[in-house]
Design a protein around this motif. Structure first.
Motif, mmCIF file in Angstrom:
data_model
loop_
_atom_site.group_PDB
_atom_site.id
_atom_site.type_symbol
_atom_site.label_atom_id
_atom_site.label_comp_id
_atom_site.label_asym_id
_atom_site.label_seq_id
_atom_site.Cartn_x
_atom_site.Cartn_y
_atom_site.Cartn_z
ATOM 1 N N ASN A 119 44.759 38.247 33.807
ATOM 2 C CA ASN A 119 44.843 38.749 35.179
ATOM 3 C C ASN A 119 44.895 40.267 35.265
ATOM 4 O OD1 ASN A 119 44.821 36.273 36.580
ATOM 5 N ND2 ASN A 119 46.930 35.917 35.942
ATOM 6 N N THR A 120 45.427 40.905 34.243
ATOM 7 C CA THR A 120 45.562 42.359 34.304
ATOM 8 C C THR A 120 44.618 43.018 33.313
ATOM 9 O OG1 THR A 120 47.279 42.557 32.611
ATOM 10 C CG2 THR A 120 48.011 42.097 34.888
ATOM 11 N N LEU A 121 44.303 44.253 33.590
ATOM 12 C CA LEU A 121 43.442 45.024 32.703
ATOM 13 C C LEU A 121 44.107 45.200 31.342
ATOM 14 C CD1 LEU A 121 40.874 46.634 32.251
ATOM 15 C CD2 LEU A 121 42.016 48.609 33.249
ATOM 16 N N ASP A 122 45.400 45.479 31.319
ATOM 17 C CA ASP A 122 46.098 45.660 30.047
ATOM 18 C C ASP A 122 46.025 44.397 29.193
ATOM 19 O OD1 ASP A 122 46.763 48.292 30.633
ATOM 20 O OD2 ASP A 122 48.717 47.766 31.459
ATOM 21 N N ASP A 123 46.206 43.230 29.810
ATOM 22 C CA ASP A 123 46.116 41.976 29.065
ATOM 23 C C ASP A 123 44.699 41.737 28.544
ATOM 24 O OD1 ASP A 123 48.798 41.507 29.484
ATOM 25 O OD2 ASP A 123 48.476 40.141 31.182
ATOM 26 N N LEU A 124 43.695 42.053 29.365
ATOM 27 C CA LEU A 124 42.305 41.921 28.925
ATOM 28 C C LEU A 124 42.050 42.807 27.705
ATOM 29 C CD1 LEU A 124 39.308 40.986 29.363
ATOM 30 C CD2 LEU A 124 39.046 43.110 30.662
ATOM 31 N N LEU A 125 42.470 44.051 27.790
ATOM 32 C CA LEU A 125 42.207 44.994 26.706
ATOM 33 C C LEU A 125 42.916 44.593 25.418
ATOM 34 C CD1 LEU A 125 42.354 48.314 28.723
ATOM 35 C CD2 LEU A 125 40.318 47.180 27.782
ATOM 36 N N ARG A 126 44.093 44.020 25.526
ATOM 37 C CA ARG A 126 44.834 43.565 24.348
ATOM 38 C C ARG A 126 44.031 42.513 23.569
ATOM 39 N NH1 ARG A 126 49.394 45.069 26.279
ATOM 40 N NH2 ARG A 126 49.609 43.560 27.929
#
Length: 175
Positions: free
Chosen positions: A112-119
């Motif tokens: 849901n979040t950009l930070d989670d996607l990037l991880r």
């Protein structure tokens, strides 16, 4: 992305871009900003994070300018397609099993979040680049930048291209 490639052509610039992020997000973005600040649109934190993160992923794969060697960044050819197309190519080459690649795409789509996607995205990009699989960096940047607003559309496009039928030789080269 052209600016990122130019920065990566110098040893110091490449190091600054590579060390600006870690697998857990932006660690030292201030090292990246002197090189990229003028090129990052001012659309908020997520836009800046997307630009810096993709720049760092590119820099991690870029040639070391002090050594000669084959490029792992895949260049700028947008014909490489989106992430789904790259994963489909990985399956065809036997780098990933279809089930594994599909699970990775589905896992990315749930972020849901950009930070989670990037991880989750960075280790996948590292793996694909390590296998010299082509990736359209400008398209990846566009998808990552738009993720917070258009996550469902981007994930759907990745899945569509991943599951798209592979053209046969007769379809690619009509007589």
């Amino acid at each position: 992305m052209e600016r990122v490639a130019d920065v990566c052509a110098t040893p110091g610039g490449r190091v600054d871009l590579r060390t600006g992020t870690t697998r857990n997000g932006l660690a030292e973005p201030w090292r990246m900003l002197p090189h990229l600040n003028a090129y990052i649109p001012r659309h908020g934190r997520d836009a800046e994070t997307a630009h810096l993160a993709v720049a760092a992923m590119y820099a991690a794969q870029a040639d070391n300018p002090t050594l000669k060697g084959a490029s792992r960044t895949g260049g700028y050819d947008p014909a490489h397609g989106n992430l789904g197309a790259t994963l489909a190519h990985a399956v065809r080459r036997g780098v990933l099993r279809e089930e594994s690649a599909a699970e990775r795409l589905q896992s990315l789509a749930r972020q849901n979040t950009l930070d989670d996607l990037l991880r989750q995205l960075r280790p996948l990009v590292d793996r694909l680049a390590g296998e010299n699989l082509p990736l359209s960096w400008p398209l990846l940047l566009s998808d990552v930048r738009r993720w917070p607003t258009y996550r469902t559309d981007i994930a759907r496009a990745w899945m569509r291209t991943f599951y798209a039928p592979v053209p046969t030789d007769s379809e690619e080269n009509p007589k």
